[in-house]
Design a protein around this motif. Structure first.
Motif, short mmCIF file in Angstrom:
data_model
loop_
_atom_site.label_atom_id
_atom_site.label_comp_id
_atom_site.label_asym_id
_atom_site.label_seq_id
_atom_site.Cartn_x
_atom_site.Cartn_y
_atom_site.Cartn_z
N LEU A 17 0.83 -1.20 0.00
CA LEU A 17 0.00 0.00 0.00
C LEU A 17 0.87 1.25 0.00
CD1 LEU A 17 -2.76 1.39 0.24
CD2 LEU A 17 -2.66 1.01 2.71
N GLN A 18 1.93 1.26 0.82
CA GLN A 18 2.81 2.41 0.85
C GLN A 18 3.48 2.64 -0.50
OE1 GLN A 18 5.18 3.04 4.35
NE2 GLN A 18 6.92 3.79 3.19
N LEU A 19 3.77 1.55 -1.20
CA LEU A 19 4.40 1.65 -2.52
C LEU A 19 3.38 1.82 -3.64
CD1 LEU A 19 7.13 -1.12 -2.08
CD2 LEU A 19 7.49 1.35 -2.19
N LYS A 20 2.11 1.93 -3.25
CA LYS A 20 1.00 2.11 -4.20
C LYS A 20 0.86 0.93 -5.17
CE LYS A 20 1.25 7.15 -3.83
NZ LYS A 20 0.22 7.16 -2.75
N GLN A 21 1.22 -0.24 -4.69
CA GLN A 21 1.03 -1.46 -5.46
C GLN A 21 -0.33 -2.05 -5.05
OE1 GLN A 21 4.48 -3.93 -4.74
NE2 GLN A 21 5.89 -2.47 -5.67
N TYR A 22 -1.38 -1.43 -5.53
CA TYR A 22 -2.71 -1.70 -4.99
C TYR A 22 -3.20 -3.10 -5.31
CZ TYR A 22 -2.65 3.35 -4.31
OH TYR A 22 -2.30 4.62 -3.92
N GLU A 23 -2.99 -3.57 -6.51
CA GLU A 23 -3.45 -4.91 -6.85
C GLU A 23 -2.72 -5.95 -6.01
OE1 GLU A 23 -5.95 -5.84 -8.72
OE2 GLU A 23 -6.43 -3.73 -9.05
N ASP A 24 -1.43 -5.76 -5.82
CA ASP A 24 -0.68 -6.69 -4.98
C ASP A 24 -1.17 -6.64 -3.54
OD1 ASP A 24 0.87 -7.50 -7.12
OD2 ASP A 24 2.50 -6.10 -6.69
N ALA A 25 -1.49 -5.43 -3.05
CA ALA A 25 -1.99 -5.30 -1.68
C ALA A 25 -3.32 -6.04 -1.52
CB ALA A 25 -2.16 -3.83 -1.33
N ILE A 26 -4.20 -5.90 -2.52
CA ILE A 26 -5.48 -6.61 -2.46
C ILE A 26 -5.24 -8.12 -2.46
CG2 ILE A 26 -7.59 -7.13 -3.76
CD1 ILE A 26 -7.58 -4.18 -4.65
N GLY A 27 -4.27 -8.57 -3.25
CA GLY A 27 -3.94 -9.99 -3.27
C GLY A 27 -3.47 -10.48 -1.92
N SER A 28 -2.60 -9.72 -1.27
CA SER A 28 -2.11 -10.10 0.06
C SER A 28 -3.24 -10.12 1.07
CB SER A 28 -1.01 -9.14 0.51
OG SER A 28 0.11 -9.20 -0.35
N LEU A 29 -4.15 -9.15 0.98
CA LEU A 29 -5.27 -9.10 1.92
C LEU A 29 -6.27 -10.21 1.66
CD1 LEU A 29 -5.64 -5.24 2.05
CD2 LEU A 29 -4.85 -6.72 3.90
N ASN A 30 -6.43 -10.60 0.41
CA ASN A 30 -7.27 -11.77 0.12
C ASN A 30 -6.68 -13.02 0.73
OD1 ASN A 30 -9.20 -10.33 -1.30
ND2 ASN A 30 -8.26 -10.69 -3.30
N GLU A 31 -5.35 -13.11 0.70
CA GLU A 31 -4.69 -14.25 1.35
C GLU A 31 -4.92 -14.21 2.86
OE1 GLU A 31 -2.67 -17.08 0.27
OE2 GLU A 31 -4.10 -16.53 -1.29
N ALA A 32 -4.83 -13.01 3.44
CA ALA A 32 -5.04 -12.87 4.88
C ALA A 32 -6.44 -13.30 5.27
CB ALA A 32 -4.79 -11.43 5.31
N THR A 33 -7.45 -12.91 4.50
CA THR A 33 -8.83 -13.29 4.83
C THR A 33 -9.10 -14.76 4.49
OG1 THR A 33 -9.57 -12.41 2.70
CG2 THR A 33 -9.75 -10.96 4.62
N ARG A 34 -8.33 -15.32 3.58
CA ARG A 34 -8.45 -16.77 3.34
C ARG A 34 -7.98 -17.54 4.57
NH1 ARG A 34 -4.95 -20.63 2.55
NH2 ARG A 34 -3.20 -19.19 2.31
N ILE A 35 -6.88 -17.07 5.16
CA ILE A 35 -6.33 -17.72 6.35
C ILE A 35 -7.22 -17.45 7.56
CG2 ILE A 35 -4.32 -17.86 7.87
CD1 ILE A 35 -2.71 -16.69 5.41
N ASP A 36 -7.67 -16.21 7.70
CA ASP A 36 -8.49 -15.81 8.84
C ASP A 36 -9.63 -14.93 8.32
OD1 ASP A 36 -9.65 -14.96 11.16
OD2 ASP A 36 -7.89 -13.90 11.94
#
Length: 338
Positions: A134-153
């Motif tokens: 998010l800080q690097l403005k890599q928004y699609e990658d950030a959404i991907g990481s957050l999707n992984e986080a919600t998959r786990i929890d």
């Protein structure tokens, strides 16, 4: 005098917008760490000499270097720790934190990507990745990481709050609001989520924004961030007396949090209450004796009140701290100082 006041406030707000850029860097590992006079670091250095294969000793010394803002030494020690134990996820976290503090955000990102490759099912790693992306403005990658986080929890409130921030920055306010609401439903005591909701709703001009700022303060009436956010909202809707009181509450809740008194002083100047503003700026300086802008604005309040001797002393103090401080230079010029 009002024209001067507004020009001064505008210049002050403009200066606040400045930020430091990310700096290029190369990774270092295992570099020689300079001898330190700090007794704690010295003890760890002796322990490392006795047990040079103990990765945790290097990690401990890195933490002490980090606390002293000796980032190169911290990076070197964590590099050695990881060369000994490359699978230690907390070492990766610590190294990423140092890189971020040292304005090496892309190196921080690469460090977290290595941590994710070691164990992709750790929620904390995915959240840290998303924050950095998010800080690097890599928004699609950030959404991907957050999707992984919600998959786990699936009920992780931090993931939804970060998702709200991503949507906000990409201009999708509706989804940002929905994600922040989800965070509050999962964790009804999540102050940051209520503040985010209030800010998002205010940006859309919706009157129910205030209830979310009130909710944040109700959760913890001494949370300075919640109080400051509510005060900002009250200021922005023109309720200046209420905003002043709420800013003051923030600084009264934490004496080291001088921003509340400072902002209260600025608003009091806007209301032509220079005497009361002087007292607020005085409290800023009492609690932070090197607050340069506090000295300038206390001097400016004195100037408005006609006490040029006090104004000169404060302008001179501000200039001793920051000789190129333009507002203080202008103040000295107005009152005939050197």
């Amino acid at each position: 005098m009002n024209r001067l006041l507004y020009c001064t406030l505008f210049c002050f707000l403009f200066l606040l917008a400045a930020c430091e850029p990310d700096q290029p860097a190369t990774e270092t590992a295992g570099a020689e760490v300079p001898v330190s006079s700090d007794p704690g670091i010295a003890r760890l250095t002796e322990a490392i000499a006795q047990n040079p294969e103990n990765a945790d000793l290097y990690a401990q010394r890195a933490t002490m270097h980090y606390d002293k803002r000796n980032y190169e030494a911290a990076i070197a020690d964590l590099g050695v720790a990881l060369s000994i134990d490359s699978t230690n996820i907390p070492y990766h976290y610590n190294l990423s934190d140092v890189y971020m503090e040292y304005y090496r955000s892309r190196l921080a990102l690469r460090t977290l990507e290595r941590a994710a490759a070691l164990d992709p099912d750790l929620v904390e790693t995915q959240l840290r990745l998303a924050e950095t992306q998010l800080q690097l403005k890599q928004y699609e990658d950030a959404i991907g990481s957050l999707n992984e986080a919600t998959r786990i929890d699936p009920r992780n409130p931090d993931a939804y709050l970060l998702l709200s921030q991503v949507f906000e920055e990409t201009g999708d306010t509706a989804r940002a609001i929905k994600a922040a609401e989800e965070a509050t439903q999962i964790d009804p005591d999540m102050i940051d989520a209520y503040i985010t909701l209030g800010q998002l709703l205010f940006a859309k001009g919706l009157p129910r924004a205030e209830q979310y700022f009130d909710a944040a303060v109700a959760i913890d009436p001494e949370d300075v961030y919640a109080l400051h956010a509510k005060a900002d909202y009250l200021r922005d809707i023109g309720k200046l007396p209420e905003a002043i009181e709420t800013y003051r509450q923030a600084s009264l809740a934490d004496r080291q949090y001088v921003a509340g008194h400072f902002n209260a002083g600025l608003l009091l100047m806007e209301l032509d209450s220079a005497a009361r503003a002087y007292e607020e700026f005085n409290l800023v300086i009492q609690n932070d004796p090197v607050h340069i802008r506090g000295f300038f604005f206390r001097g400016y309040a004195s100037e408005v009140l006609g006490d040029t001797a006090k104004a000169r002393r404060d302008y001179e103090t501000a200039l001793r701290f920051a000789p190129d401080y333009e507002l203080a230079q202008q103040g000295m010029a107005r009152i005939g100082g050197q």
